[in-house]
Design an enzyme around this catalytic site. Sequence first.
Site, PDB file in Angstrom:
ATOM      1  N   CYS A 181       0.762  -1.338   0.090  1.00 21.06           N
ATOM      2  CA  CYS A 181      -0.030  -0.114   0.020  1.00 21.06           C
ATOM      3  C   CYS A 181       0.782   1.355  -0.030  1.00 21.06           C
ATOM      4  CB  CYS A 181      -0.972  -0.072   1.161  1.00 21.06           C
ATOM      5  SG  CYS A 181      -2.033  -1.364   1.155  1.00 21.06           S
ATOM      6  N   HIS A 215      -9.177   3.625  -1.732  1.00 18.48           N
ATOM      7  CA  HIS A 215      -7.714   3.179  -1.609  1.00 18.48           C
ATOM      8  C   HIS A 215      -7.203   2.397  -2.968  1.00 18.48           C
ATOM      9  CE1 HIS A 215      -3.988   1.782   0.070  1.00 18.48           C
ATOM     10  NE2 HIS A 215      -4.230   0.952   1.141  1.00 18.48           N
ATOM     11  N   CYS A 228       0.304   1.740   6.533  1.00 11.93           N
ATOM     12  CA  CYS A 228       0.398   0.681   6.740  1.00 11.93           C
ATOM     13  C   CYS A 228       0.619  -0.046   5.483  1.00 11.93           C
ATOM     14  CB  CYS A 228      -0.708   0.246   7.845  1.00 11.93           C
ATOM     15  SG  CYS A 228      -2.355   0.062   7.030  1.00 11.93           S
TER      16      CYS A 228
END
Length: 376
Positions: A89, A332, A362
């Site tokens: 991510c 996201h 994260c």
Amino acid sequence: MRDAVIVDAVRTPIGKRNGSLADVHPADLGAHVLKALADRVGFEPATVDDVVWGCVSQVGDQAGSLGRVSVLAAGWPESVPSSTVDRRCGSSQQSVHFGAGLVVAGQYDIAVVGGAESMSRVPMGSAARDGAPYSASVLERYGVDDMNQGFAAEMVAAKWGLSRTRLDEYSARSHERTAVAADAGTFEGQIAPLAGLRHDEGLRRSTSVETLANLKPAFRPDGVITAGNASQISDGAAALLITTSELAAANGWQPMARVHTAVLAGDDPVMMLTAPIAATVKALQKSGLSPQDIGAFEVNEAFAPVPLAWQAEFGVGDDVLNPLGGAISVGHPLGASGAILMTRLVHHMRDRGIRYGLQTMCEAGGMANATILELL
């Protein structure tokens, strides 16, 4: 001594899964922001030393070194190289770190950094569909059968005592903050409209704690994590131009912010969402700053427990934590999210005259990036 400054940052609107951007090839998502960045700043693409590009699911439409294909799709000279980065991510936040570090080192003079991800066209998990990402030796080391982010979010919520209601309250707040910012025109100066889409598509203005309470747990029958208090699956891209203060001045460019501090951290890979805490500690120690010195924090809303556990550790106020909403309210798009968040952050800092901003993400495997920007 050389520094690394962000001259400008631009992003697409974030499209919801199978929404307005679903028919756009991920290379064309990237090409769109590359062209928009060059048009906004007025630089010649041939002067770019490297395009450092984040992408997570590097299979299917995203298999061909997405950064390079995006450069070609943008019509930039063939002489412009690119590398494609995967730090899960945090991939495009890592692109910022790589680009800034190489500019400071003198290996690059001008770097374009960012990322793109089409989760509509390349679903999350596609790269691991026919394999086993965690070997038996790793699973044996930690005494688990699998490492799953949803289960990890449940673990974080339990450890920090975060109830379903608290998570839903935070999630409703995310939508509310994004709606307020959108209505005020906050995002207009950073978005390059695409495919008829001008605004982030995932925002649900009718979201409330009451409506969120009707959703079923996603990972455990008695769990607290739902689709409503987790990040949305989505499509998007963002790009930033990084150079030195000296070169910016020589080209007549007014930089927005300096990359002040850039760090990484690793933490428990089973409860894999806690590394932003360790990364923030590291960033503050390295920079010599305190949480009170930071005027805006972007802690990626992968799941609502992530920013809430982080907030519990640092005690920062609600007003400076994810002030514009986040991935829960707008989405996201994995490899693009770091650059999208940084685009939002640096524009927010400029709009509000905020000297320092901190961003942390994260990442699968129990990792995190943390970046401190300084307004110029």
